[in-house]
Design a protein around this motif. Structure first.
Motif, short mmCIF file in Angstrom:
data_model
loop_
_atom_site.label_atom_id
_atom_site.label_comp_id
_atom_site.label_asym_id
_atom_site.label_seq_id
_atom_site.Cartn_x
_atom_site.Cartn_y
_atom_site.Cartn_z
N GLU A 118 57.32 86.47 -15.54
CA GLU A 118 58.03 85.54 -14.66
C GLU A 118 57.08 84.95 -13.63
OE1 GLU A 118 61.36 86.21 -11.28
OE2 GLU A 118 61.88 87.00 -13.26
N ARG A 119 56.23 85.78 -13.06
CA ARG A 119 55.28 85.31 -12.05
C ARG A 119 54.25 84.34 -12.62
NH1 ARG A 119 54.02 90.83 -8.57
NH2 ARG A 119 56.12 91.03 -7.66
N VAL A 120 53.70 84.64 -13.80
CA VAL A 120 52.69 83.73 -14.35
C VAL A 120 53.31 82.40 -14.76
CG1 VAL A 120 51.05 85.51 -15.04
CG2 VAL A 120 52.69 84.67 -16.71
N GLU A 121 54.56 82.43 -15.19
CA GLU A 121 55.25 81.17 -15.56
C GLU A 121 55.44 80.27 -14.34
OE1 GLU A 121 55.97 79.93 -18.52
OE2 GLU A 121 55.23 81.71 -19.57
N LYS A 122 55.71 80.87 -13.18
CA LYS A 122 55.96 80.12 -11.95
C LYS A 122 54.71 79.91 -11.11
CE LYS A 122 60.68 81.85 -11.41
NZ LYS A 122 61.57 82.64 -10.56
N SER A 123 53.60 80.44 -11.54
CA SER A 123 52.38 80.48 -10.73
C SER A 123 51.90 79.09 -10.33
CB SER A 123 51.27 81.20 -11.49
OG SER A 123 50.10 81.22 -10.71
N GLN A 124 51.48 79.00 -9.09
CA GLN A 124 50.83 77.80 -8.57
C GLN A 124 49.35 78.06 -8.31
OE1 GLN A 124 52.55 74.77 -8.14
NE2 GLN A 124 54.05 75.94 -9.32
N ARG A 125 48.88 79.24 -8.70
CA ARG A 125 47.48 79.61 -8.47
C ARG A 125 46.55 78.68 -9.21
NH1 ARG A 125 46.07 85.66 -9.69
NH2 ARG A 125 43.96 84.94 -9.30
N ASN A 126 45.43 78.41 -8.58
CA ASN A 126 44.40 77.56 -9.15
C ASN A 126 43.77 78.28 -10.36
OD1 ASN A 126 42.12 76.03 -9.70
ND2 ASN A 126 41.62 75.74 -7.54
N THR A 127 43.74 77.62 -11.48
CA THR A 127 43.16 78.21 -12.68
C THR A 127 41.63 78.07 -12.70
OG1 THR A 127 43.54 76.15 -13.90
CG2 THR A 127 45.24 77.87 -14.08
N ARG A 128 41.07 77.57 -11.64
CA ARG A 128 39.61 77.39 -11.54
C ARG A 128 38.86 78.71 -11.71
NH1 ARG A 128 36.13 73.60 -12.47
NH2 ARG A 128 34.39 73.56 -11.07
N VAL A 129 39.52 79.84 -11.40
CA VAL A 129 38.86 81.15 -11.51
C VAL A 129 38.73 81.58 -12.97
CG1 VAL A 129 39.62 81.87 -9.22
CG2 VAL A 129 40.97 82.51 -11.23
N LEU A 130 39.47 80.93 -13.87
CA LEU A 130 39.47 81.34 -15.27
C LEU A 130 38.27 80.74 -15.99
CD1 LEU A 130 43.28 80.84 -15.99
CD2 LEU A 130 42.09 82.94 -15.29
#
Length: 185
Positions: A118-130
């Motif tokens: 649920e959290r990853v689906e709603k995440s607004q975190r920047n994917t730049r770290v990936l």
């Protein structure tokens, strides 16, 4: 002065960074060392140095340099915020901190898979770290597939001086209070 290292352990989006930032606000003379910050810095500024696959050794080296500086040049308590799911790596880090006089605390985030999805689906975190995947859902799937053969084992009480387990975010304030009490003894 007795110094503490507080190490978070958990999958992506389990609340490690939120916890670390909240603890840092409450725990005087502390610093959060979050490996995601080093990952983002490297992705932004030194992408050509990053390996295309395999371990990101430069990220680990940069994090260790920051840890060494905090240990040797400050009197800060250290909040080490990254997944720390590999037992061998976790034990090596804890051994290092013990060897330089730190009291060790592990905070294990054992959050339900449904909550994490649920959290990853709603995440607004920047994917730049990936680096090797494009979404945090991909990270979570990879983490779910890791097993004991990958040396991914949850922490036990014998690994650190203190072990706290977070099963849901409602427990975080009381765990922060317990940590503050132990540090202030």
């Amino acid at each position: 002065m007795k110094r503490f290292v507080i190490m978070t352990v958990g999958k992506t989006h389990s609340g490690k960074t939120t916890f670390a930032k909240a603890l840092e606000k409450e725990l005087a003379n502390s610093v959060v060392i979050d490996q995601d910050n080093q990952a983002e810095f490297l992705q932004t500024n030194y992408q050509s140095l990053l390996p295309k696959q395999g371990q990101n050794m430069i990220k680990y080296a940069l994090t260790q340099t920051i840890v060494d500086y905090a240990v040797n040049q400050t009197k800060c308590h250290i909040i080490l915020c990254n997944s720390n799911r590999n037992k061998r790596g976790r034990l090596n880090r804890l051994s290092y901190f013990r060897s330089v006089g730190f009291t060790t605390i592990i905070v294990n985030f054992d959050i339900s898979e449904d909550t994490l999805y649920e959290r990853v689906e709603k995440s607004q975190r920047n994917t730049r770290v990936l680096r090797t995947v494009s979404t945090f859902k991909d990270v979570l799937i990879r983490q779910q597939n890791e097993t004991e053969k990958d040396d991914v084992i949850g922490p036990t009480a014998s690994e650190a001086d203190y072990l706290f387990i977070v099963n849901n975010s409602d427990e975080v304030p009381s765990i922060i209070s317990e940590i503050i009490n132990r540090v202030q003894r």
